[in-house]
Scaffold this motif. Structure first.
Motif, PDB file in Angstrom:
ATOM      1  N   GLY A 238       1.024  -1.177   0.104  1.00  0.00           N
ATOM      2  CA  GLY A 238      -0.056  -0.096   0.245  1.00  0.00           C
ATOM      3  C   GLY A 238       1.061   1.299  -0.013  1.00  0.00           C
ATOM      4  O   GLY A 238       1.505   1.462   0.689  1.00  0.00           O
ATOM      5  N   LEU A 239      -0.065   2.490  -0.238  1.00  0.00           N
ATOM      6  CA  LEU A 239       0.754   4.078  -0.913  1.00  0.00           C
ATOM      7  C   LEU A 239       1.061   4.290   0.751  1.00  0.00           C
ATOM      8  O   LEU A 239       2.752   4.961   1.263  1.00  0.00           O
ATOM      9  N   SER A 240       0.712   3.905   1.768  1.00  0.00           N
ATOM     10  CA  SER A 240       0.805   4.511   2.948  1.00  0.00           C
ATOM     11  C   SER A 240       2.139   3.973   3.195  1.00  0.00           C
ATOM     12  O   SER A 240       2.087   5.017   3.915  1.00  0.00           O
ATOM     13  N   SER A 241       1.576   2.980   3.023  1.00  0.00           N
ATOM     14  CA  SER A 241       2.709   2.274   4.161  1.00  0.00           C
ATOM     15  C   SER A 241       3.919   2.343   3.671  1.00  0.00           C
ATOM     16  O   SER A 241       4.873   2.083   4.108  1.00  0.00           O
ATOM     17  N   GLU A 242       4.389   2.315   2.260  1.00  0.00           N
ATOM     18  CA  GLU A 242       5.863   2.484   1.647  1.00  0.00           C
ATOM     19  C   GLU A 242       6.362   3.492   1.820  1.00  0.00           C
ATOM     20  O   GLU A 242       7.105   3.386   2.159  1.00  0.00           O
ATOM     21  N   LEU A 243       5.548   4.817   1.856  1.00  0.00           N
ATOM     22  CA  LEU A 243       5.874   5.891   2.013  1.00  0.00           C
ATOM     23  C   LEU A 243       6.571   6.378   3.377  1.00  0.00           C
ATOM     24  O   LEU A 243       7.237   7.118   3.742  1.00  0.00           O
ATOM     25  N   LEU A 244       5.587   6.119   4.461  1.00  0.00           N
ATOM     26  CA  LEU A 244       6.375   5.638   5.456  1.00  0.00           C
ATOM     27  C   LEU A 244       7.008   5.399   5.955  1.00  0.00           C
ATOM     28  O   LEU A 244       8.133   5.360   6.902  1.00  0.00           O
ATOM     29  N   HIS A 245       7.518   3.890   5.159  1.00  0.00           N
ATOM     30  CA  HIS A 245       8.508   3.628   5.637  1.00  0.00           C
ATOM     31  C   HIS A 245      10.380   4.505   4.710  1.00  0.00           C
ATOM     32  O   HIS A 245      10.888   4.454   5.921  1.00  0.00           O
ATOM     33  N   ILE A 246       9.647   4.859   3.730  1.00  0.00           N
ATOM     34  CA  ILE A 246      10.934   5.890   3.945  1.00  0.00           C
ATOM     35  C   ILE A 246      11.086   6.992   4.251  1.00  0.00           C
ATOM     36  O   ILE A 246      12.187   6.939   4.372  1.00  0.00           O
ATOM     37  N   CYS A 247      10.258   7.202   4.360  1.00  0.00           N
ATOM     38  CA  CYS A 247      10.156   8.446   5.654  1.00  0.00           C
ATOM     39  C   CYS A 247      10.929   8.226   6.778  1.00  0.00           C
ATOM     40  O   CYS A 247      11.805   9.023   7.478  1.00  0.00           O
ATOM     41  N   LYS A 248      10.758   7.367   7.615  1.00  0.00           N
ATOM     42  CA  LYS A 248      11.193   6.565   8.641  1.00  0.00           C
ATOM     43  C   LYS A 248      12.883   6.393   7.757  1.00  0.00           C
ATOM     44  O   LYS A 248      13.270   6.902   8.493  1.00  0.00           O
ATOM     45  N   GLN A 249      13.191   5.834   7.579  1.00  0.00           N
ATOM     46  CA  GLN A 249      14.580   5.436   7.117  1.00  0.00           C
ATOM     47  C   GLN A 249      15.564   6.413   6.325  1.00  0.00           C
ATOM     48  O   GLN A 249      16.524   6.651   6.525  1.00  0.00           O
ATOM     49  N   SER A 250      14.187   7.207   5.985  1.00  0.00           N
ATOM     50  CA  SER A 250      15.355   8.579   5.605  1.00  0.00           C
ATOM     51  C   SER A 250      15.581   9.807   6.469  1.00  0.00           C
ATOM     52  O   SER A 250      15.786  10.889   6.056  1.00  0.00           O
ATOM     53  N   ASN A 251      14.184   9.269   7.290  1.00  0.00           N
ATOM     54  CA  ASN A 251      14.389  10.472   8.736  1.00  0.00           C
ATOM     55  C   ASN A 251      13.965  12.230   7.869  1.00  0.00           C
ATOM     56  O   ASN A 251      14.559  13.171   8.107  1.00  0.00           O
ATOM     57  N   THR A 252      12.088  11.652   7.250  1.00  0.00           N
ATOM     58  CA  THR A 252      12.094  13.276   6.659  1.00  0.00           C
ATOM     59  C   THR A 252      10.104  12.716   7.281  1.00  0.00           C
ATOM     60  O   THR A 252       9.696  11.805   7.473  1.00  0.00           O
ATOM     61  N   GLY A 253       9.566  13.811   6.947  1.00  0.00           N
ATOM     62  CA  GLY A 253       8.747  14.232   6.796  1.00  0.00           C
ATOM     63  C   GLY A 253       7.744  14.292   5.324  1.00  0.00           C
ATOM     64  O   GLY A 253       9.023  14.115   4.633  1.00  0.00           O
ATOM     65  N   CYS A 254       6.575  14.270   5.254  1.00  0.00           N
ATOM     66  CA  CYS A 254       6.212  14.792   3.455  1.00  0.00           C
ATOM     67  C   CYS A 254       4.505  14.901   3.346  1.00  0.00           C
ATOM     68  O   CYS A 254       3.979  14.749   4.669  1.00  0.00           O
ATOM     69  N   ARG A 255       4.414  15.294   2.230  1.00  0.00           N
ATOM     70  CA  ARG A 255       3.109  15.685   1.949  1.00  0.00           C
ATOM     71  C   ARG A 255       2.370  15.072   0.462  1.00  0.00           C
ATOM     72  O   ARG A 255       3.241  15.283  -0.187  1.00  0.00           O
ATOM     73  N   ILE A 256       1.068  14.200   0.381  1.00  0.00           N
ATOM     74  CA  ILE A 256       1.192  14.210  -0.485  1.00  0.00           C
ATOM     75  C   ILE A 256      -0.190  14.690  -0.690  1.00  0.00           C
ATOM     76  O   ILE A 256      -0.462  15.096   0.302  1.00  0.00           O
ATOM     77  N   TYR A 257      -0.542  14.532  -2.304  1.00  0.00           N
ATOM     78  CA  TYR A 257      -2.203  15.542  -2.197  1.00  0.00           C
ATOM     79  C   TYR A 257      -2.953  14.486  -3.257  1.00  0.00           C
ATOM     80  O   TYR A 257      -2.981  13.587  -3.574  1.00  0.00           O
ATOM     81  N   GLU A 258      -3.874  14.436  -2.422  1.00  0.00           N
ATOM     82  CA  GLU A 258      -5.110  13.030  -2.223  1.00  0.00           C
ATOM     83  C   GLU A 258      -5.768  13.031  -4.201  1.00  0.00           C
ATOM     84  O   GLU A 258      -5.693  12.423  -4.959  1.00  0.00           O
ATOM     85  N   ASP A 259      -5.640  14.614  -4.801  1.00  0.00           N
ATOM     86  CA  ASP A 259      -5.669  14.825  -5.885  1.00  0.00           C
ATOM     87  C   ASP A 259      -4.986  14.467  -7.145  1.00  0.00           C
ATOM     88  O   ASP A 259      -5.376  14.563  -8.014  1.00  0.00           O
ATOM     89  N   ARG A 260      -3.409  14.215  -6.917  1.00  0.00           N
ATOM     90  CA  ARG A 260      -3.101  14.139  -7.871  1.00  0.00           C
ATOM     91  C   ARG A 260      -2.440  12.360  -7.675  1.00  0.00           C
ATOM     92  O   ARG A 260      -2.073  11.628  -8.548  1.00  0.00           O
ATOM     93  N   ILE A 261      -3.305  11.916  -6.690  1.00  0.00           N
ATOM     94  CA  ILE A 261      -3.172  10.006  -6.649  1.00  0.00           C
ATOM     95  C   ILE A 261      -3.022   9.194  -8.149  1.00  0.00           C
ATOM     96  O   ILE A 261      -4.686   9.679  -8.461  1.00  0.00           O
ATOM     97  N   PRO A 262      -3.229   8.933  -8.544  1.00  0.00           N
ATOM     98  CA  PRO A 262      -3.457   8.210 -10.543  1.00  0.00           C
ATOM     99  C   PRO A 262      -4.075   6.619 -10.131  1.00  0.00           C
ATOM    100  O   PRO A 262      -3.632   6.108  -9.566  1.00  0.00           O
TER     101      PRO A 262
END
Length: 344
Positions: A238-262
Motif C-alpha cells: 500500500g502507498l501509505s505503508s511504503e511512503l512511511l517506510h521511506i520517511c522513517k528510514q530517510s528521517n523525513t516527513g512528507c506531503r502528498i495530495y489526494e487529487d494527484r494520486i493516480p
C-alpha cells in the motif's frame, strides 16, 4: 527460554523481521546491505548483487478457488522481480522451492511452471534451481531472485531528502479492487454454484490482481533520461505503508495530495459499487507493484513530462510529519494500514 508471550500480530510483518534480526551484525565486507530494504546488496568486484526472497502460502497470500495456477506462477515470479527493480537493479536468476500437498497432479504443477516460464521469458530471467517437499498444509511457494546493478546506481529506501519530489508509476488501488470483486464472486458461488460471474468491463482490475507486471519499463525510462531516484520502493503493501517506510528510514516527513494520486476508471467504478472510499483503497490496498520513488526538486520539469509517472507530493522536514492534503485542504495523517498477513 522466556515465559513472556507476545502475540506476533502486535509487531506486524516488518516489526517482526526487525525484532528478530536487529542483533545480527554484518561481518563480511561483501555484505553491503542486509535486512531492511527491498533486497539485500552484496558487493563482488565492480557490480553489486541484489538478493530478495518471497514466501507465498495458500490461504494467506492466494486462493486457488479463483487463481489459475498459470497466473499464480507468473505472479510469484513477478513479485520478486519487482523487488529487484525497486533497488534500481535488473533481475537475473531465480530459484523456486515448493511445498506440495497430495491433491496436486503433475499436470497442475506444469501449469504453475508455465506461468513462471512466461515471466522469465518476458523479463529475461533464468530459472537456475530450487527444491520441492511434501506439504500437509496445501501449496507453499518460496522464490529467491538474484539481480545486479552498478555500484553507483543502487537505490535504497533511506536516501530521500527534504524538498525531493514524491513520484509513483502507473495507478493505484486496482489490484485491491480486483481482489474484492473475486472475493465477492467466490461468496456468491458458494451459495449458488450454478451462478456464473460476469466480469465484463472489469478485466483491468482482475488482471492487476491475478497477473501484475513489474515496472521494468519505468526503470529503463529513468535510466534513458539519466534520472537517478534518491529513494525507491515497490508498492506491495500500500502507498501509505511504503511512503512511511521511506520517511522513517530517510528521517523525513512528507506531503502528498489526494487529487494527484493516480487511479484508474475501473477502480473508481468498482469502489463505488462496493461503497468503499476510493482513496483509502489506493493508499492501503497493496499488490499494485508500482514504483514509489523520490527525485530531486531540480528534476521537476523533466519528471513531469515522462509518461506513466505522476508527481504526487514532496518530502518535508521530519518535524512536519507525514500527511495527505485532501481535496478540501485538510491534512490527514498517513497511517500504515497496508495488508498484514500476521493479523487474524
Amino acid at each position: 527460554m522466556t515465559n513472556q508471550h507476545t502475540e506476533i500480530s502486535t509487531l506486524g510483518e516488518f516489526g517482526l523481521i526487525d525484532h528478530l534480526t536487529k542483533s545480527f551484525k554484518l561481518e563480511q565486507s561483501s555484505s553491503v546491505k542486509g535486512v531492511g530494504d527491498d533486497a539485500a546488496v552484496l558487493r563482488y568486484g565492480e557490480k553489486e548483487i541484489l538478493v530478495t526472497t518471497d514466501l507465498l502460502l495458500e490461504g494467506i497470500h492466494f486462493d486457488l478457488t479463483y487463481t489459475p495456477l498459470k497466473h499464480l506462477g507468473y505472479k510469484s515470479a513477478i513479485v520478486n522481480f519487482s523487488d529487484i527493480y525497486a533497488m534500481n537493479g535488473k533481475p537475473q536468476q531465480i530459484t523456486v522451492s515448493l511445498g506440495i500437498s497430495k491433491r496436486f497432479s503433475v499436470e497442475q504443477l506444469e501449469e504453475f511452471y508455465s506461468g513462471i516460464k512466461l515471466a522469465c521469458a518476458h523479463y529475461g530471467v533464468d530459472l537456475v534451481g530450487g527444491d520441492t517437499s511434501a506439504s500437509l498444509t496445501g501449496f507453499t511457494i518460496s522464490i529467491t531472485c538474484i539481480g545486479m546493478a552498478d555500484k553507483e546506481k543502487v537505490v535504497y529506501r533511506n536516501g530521500a531528502k527534504e524538498n525531493d519530489l514524491i513520484c509513483v508509476s502507473g495507478d493505484l488501488g486496482a489490484a485491491y479492487m480486483g481482489l474484492q470483486l473475486l472475493e465477492r464472486e467466490k461468496a456468491v458461488f458458494k451459495e449458488a454454484e450454478s451462478v456464473q460471474p460476469d466480469f465484463a468491463g472489469k478485466e483491468y482490475i482482475l488482471e492487476r490482481q491475478l497477473k501484475p507486471e513489474a515496472r521494468k519499463d519505468i526503470i529503463e525510462l529513468l535510466a534513458e533520461q539519466n534520472i537517478q531516484p534518491t529513494s525507491m520502493m515497490d508498492v506491495s503493501d500500500g502507498l501509505s505503508s511504503e511512503l512511511l517506510h521511506i520517511c522513517k528510514q530517510s528521517n523525513t516527513g512528507c506531503r502528498i495530495y489526494e487529487d494527484r494520486i493516480p487511479i484508474d476508471y475501473q477502480t473508481a467504478i468498482m469502489a463505488e459499487q462496493f461503497n468503499m472510499n476510493l482513496v483509502t483503497a489506493a493508499l492501503n490496498g497493496g499488490e499494485d507493484y508500482e514504483l514509489l520513488f523520490t527525485v530531486p526538486l531540480s528534476e521537476h520539469e523533466r519528471i513531469s513530462e515522462l509518461k506513466g509517472i505522476k508527481v504526487i507530493g514532496h518530502i518535508t522536514a521530519p518535524s512536519l510529519g507525514c500527511y495527505m492534503i485532501a481535496r478540501d485542504g485538510t491534512e490527514i495523517e498517513l497511517v500504515a494500514q497496508g495488508w498484514n498477513s500476521l493479523k487474524d
